[in-house]
Design an enzyme around this catalytic site. Structure first.
Site, PDB file in Angstrom:
ATOM      1  N   LYS A  43      50.310  39.449  63.831  1.00  0.00           N
ATOM      2  CA  LYS A  43      48.952  39.956  63.885  1.00  0.00           C
ATOM      3  C   LYS A  43      48.432  40.329  62.502  1.00  0.00           C
ATOM      4  CE  LYS A  43      50.227  42.622  67.771  1.00  0.00           C
ATOM      5  NZ  LYS A  43      51.060  43.482  68.137  1.00  0.00           N
ATOM      6  N   GLY A  44      49.340  40.563  61.552  1.00  0.00           N
ATOM      7  CA  GLY A  44      48.979  41.163  60.269  1.00  0.00           C
ATOM      8  C   GLY A  44      47.852  40.498  59.509  1.00  0.00           C
ATOM      9  N   GLU A  99      48.817  34.638  55.339  1.00  0.00           N
ATOM     10  CA  GLU A  99      49.732  35.717  55.722  1.00  0.00           C
ATOM     11  C   GLU A  99      49.289  36.997  55.018  1.00  0.00           C
ATOM     12  OE1 GLU A  99      51.551  37.072  57.654  1.00  0.00           O
ATOM     13  OE2 GLU A  99      53.672  36.632  57.407  1.00  0.00           O
ATOM     14  N   ASP A 100      49.533  38.132  55.662  1.00  0.00           N
ATOM     15  CA  ASP A 100      49.166  39.406  55.032  1.00  0.00           C
ATOM     16  C   ASP A 100      50.047  39.711  53.832  1.00  0.00           C
ATOM     17  OD1 ASP A 100      51.422  39.796  56.656  1.00  0.00           O
ATOM     18  OD2 ASP A 100      50.679  41.617  57.614  1.00  0.00           O
ATOM     19  N   ASP A 103      57.378  39.349  51.986  1.00  0.00           N
ATOM     20  CA  ASP A 103      58.373  40.353  51.609  1.00  0.00           C
ATOM     21  C   ASP A 103      59.676  39.611  51.288  1.00  0.00           C
ATOM     22  OD1 ASP A 103      59.435  42.933  51.340  1.00  0.00           O
ATOM     23  OD2 ASP A 103      59.958  43.073  53.439  1.00  0.00           O
ATOM     24  N   LYS A 131      55.585  40.803  47.520  1.00  0.00           N
ATOM     25  CA  LYS A 131      56.602  41.704  46.946  1.00  0.00           C
ATOM     26  C   LYS A 131      57.746  40.839  46.420  1.00  0.00           C
ATOM     27  CE  LYS A 131      56.389  44.975  50.735  1.00  0.00           C
ATOM     28  NZ  LYS A 131      57.137  45.882  51.609  1.00  0.00           N
ATOM     29  N   PHE A 152      56.035  50.222  50.957  1.00  0.00           N
ATOM     30  CA  PHE A 152      55.649  49.833  52.313  1.00  0.00           C
ATOM     31  C   PHE A 152      54.174  50.159  52.469  1.00  0.00           C
ATOM     32  CE2 PHE A 152      55.162  49.527  56.809  1.00  0.00           C
ATOM     33  CZ  PHE A 152      55.929  48.403  57.078  1.00  0.00           C
ATOM     34  N   ASP A 159      50.479  46.936  59.456  1.00  0.00           N
ATOM     35  CA  ASP A 159      50.824  48.057  60.315  1.00  0.00           C
ATOM     36  C   ASP A 159      52.144  48.711  59.943  1.00  0.00           C
ATOM     37  OD1 ASP A 159      52.469  45.774  61.218  1.00  0.00           O
ATOM     38  OD2 ASP A 159      53.066  47.105  62.850  1.00  0.00           O
ATOM     39  N   ARG A 165      46.372  49.456  61.263  1.00  0.00           N
ATOM     40  CA  ARG A 165      45.784  48.145  60.952  1.00  0.00           C
ATOM     41  C   ARG A 165      44.286  48.257  60.689  1.00  0.00           C
ATOM     42  NH1 ARG A 165      49.633  44.164  62.234  1.00  0.00           N
ATOM     43  NH2 ARG A 165      50.917  44.570  64.064  1.00  0.00           N
TER      44      ARG A 165
HETATM   45  P1  IMP Z   1      59.311  38.755  55.442  1.00  0.00           P
HETATM   46  O1  IMP Z   1      59.782  37.799  56.481  1.00  0.00           O
HETATM   47  O2  IMP Z   1      60.393  39.705  55.023  1.00  0.00           O
HETATM   48  O3  IMP Z   1      58.668  38.070  54.246  1.00  0.00           O
HETATM   49  O4  IMP Z   1      58.276  39.705  56.132  1.00  0.00           O
HETATM   50  C1  IMP Z   1      56.986  39.363  56.314  1.00  0.00           C
HETATM   51  C2  IMP Z   1      56.345  40.201  57.405  1.00  0.00           C
HETATM   52  O5  IMP Z   1      56.844  41.528  57.430  1.00  0.00           O
HETATM   53  C3  IMP Z   1      54.873  40.322  57.140  1.00  0.00           C
HETATM   54  O6  IMP Z   1      54.173  39.348  57.843  1.00  0.00           O
HETATM   55  C4  IMP Z   1      54.544  41.698  57.650  1.00  0.00           C
HETATM   56  O7  IMP Z   1      54.154  41.635  59.005  1.00  0.00           O
HETATM   57  C5  IMP Z   1      55.827  42.477  57.550  1.00  0.00           C
HETATM   58  N1  IMP Z   1      55.839  43.339  56.349  1.00  0.00           N
HETATM   59  C6  IMP Z   1      56.549  43.181  55.211  1.00  0.00           C
HETATM   60  N2  IMP Z   1      56.305  44.142  54.323  1.00  0.00           N
HETATM   61  C7  IMP Z   1      55.390  44.954  54.904  1.00  0.00           C
HETATM   62  C8  IMP Z   1      54.698  46.131  54.478  1.00  0.00           C
HETATM   63  O8  IMP Z   1      54.858  46.657  53.351  1.00  0.00           O
HETATM   64  N3  IMP Z   1      53.826  46.668  55.367  1.00  0.00           N
HETATM   65  C9  IMP Z   1      53.598  46.145  56.594  1.00  0.00           C
HETATM   66  N4  IMP Z   1      54.203  45.032  57.040  1.00  0.00           N
HETATM   67  C10 IMP Z   1      55.099  44.446  56.201  1.00  0.00           C
HETATM   68 MG    MG Z   2      53.834  43.241  60.795  1.00  0.00          MG
END
Ligand code: IMP
Ligand code: MG
Length: 180
Positions: A43-44, A99-100, A103, A131, A152, A159, A165
């Protein structure tokens, strides 16, 4: 009422609007004359994507995918599941995944590998926040709003446990909130 004592503003609404405009202008130049399909990761990404598509000055279509990897934690489980797949075929399309935040990169790595198998003309990534210090999957975004340290963050679609959100700025959630 929002509890503002839990949040520090990182980027204001005005700053975000400028950054989104910069991304939209670049995307507009890069996709001129191409058939663009913008795919939002729910949803982000929904708030960012709603603003982004309105500053892309090209004909385009949209679709959405929902994946889950986090549950209600601030640390990725490393496991990705498709909760909702695309409605339409992406064969022959130029796909831009929105994508929001990137990470670890696990989520986007998983998604882009699936999409590439479906015969698109191209697959690129646009994320509002990145990040890079947390990366453990080989994901490089083609369009990045902001590179941030290992904070974070919440707001503008992002969220913590499904909350925050709706906050229009991007804020750092104080660790005391999720460590208690
Ligand atoms: P990844 O798979 O570790 O790259 O994570 C990506 C997903 O984790 C993003 O689409 C977000 O929904 C969530 N996410 C990662 N970091 C944050 C943050 O700082 N705040 C909120 N959601 C996050
Ligand atoms: Mg999320």
């Amino acid at each position: 009422m929002l509890n503002l004592e839990e949040l520090d503003i990182l980027y204001t609404q005005e700053e975000i609007a400028q950054t989104v405009a910069r991304l939209g202008a670049k995307i507009t130049r890069d996709y001129e004359g191409k058939e663009l399909l913008v795919i939002g990761i729910l949803k982000g990404a929904f708030v960012f994507m709603a603003d982004l598509i309105r500053v892309i000055n090209l004909p385009l279509s949209v679709d959405f995918m929902e994946v889950s990897s986090y549950g209600d934690s601030t640390i990725s489980s490393g496991e990705v599941r498709i909760m909702k797949d695309l409605q339409h075929s992406i064969e022959g399309k130029h796909v831009l995944v929105v994508e929001d935040i990137v990470d670890t990169g696990v989520t986007l790595h998983y998604i882009t590998e699936i999409l590439k198998k479906r015969g698109p003309k191209s697959v690129k990534i646009c994320c509002l926040l990145d990040k890079p210090s947390r990366r453990n999957s080989p994901i490089v975004s083609d369009y990045v709003g902001y590179e941030i340290p290992d904070y974070f963050v919440v707001g503008y679609g992002l969220d913590y446990a499904e909350k925050h959100r709706n906050y229009p700025a991007i804020c750092v959630l104080k660790p005391s909130v999720y460590e208690r």
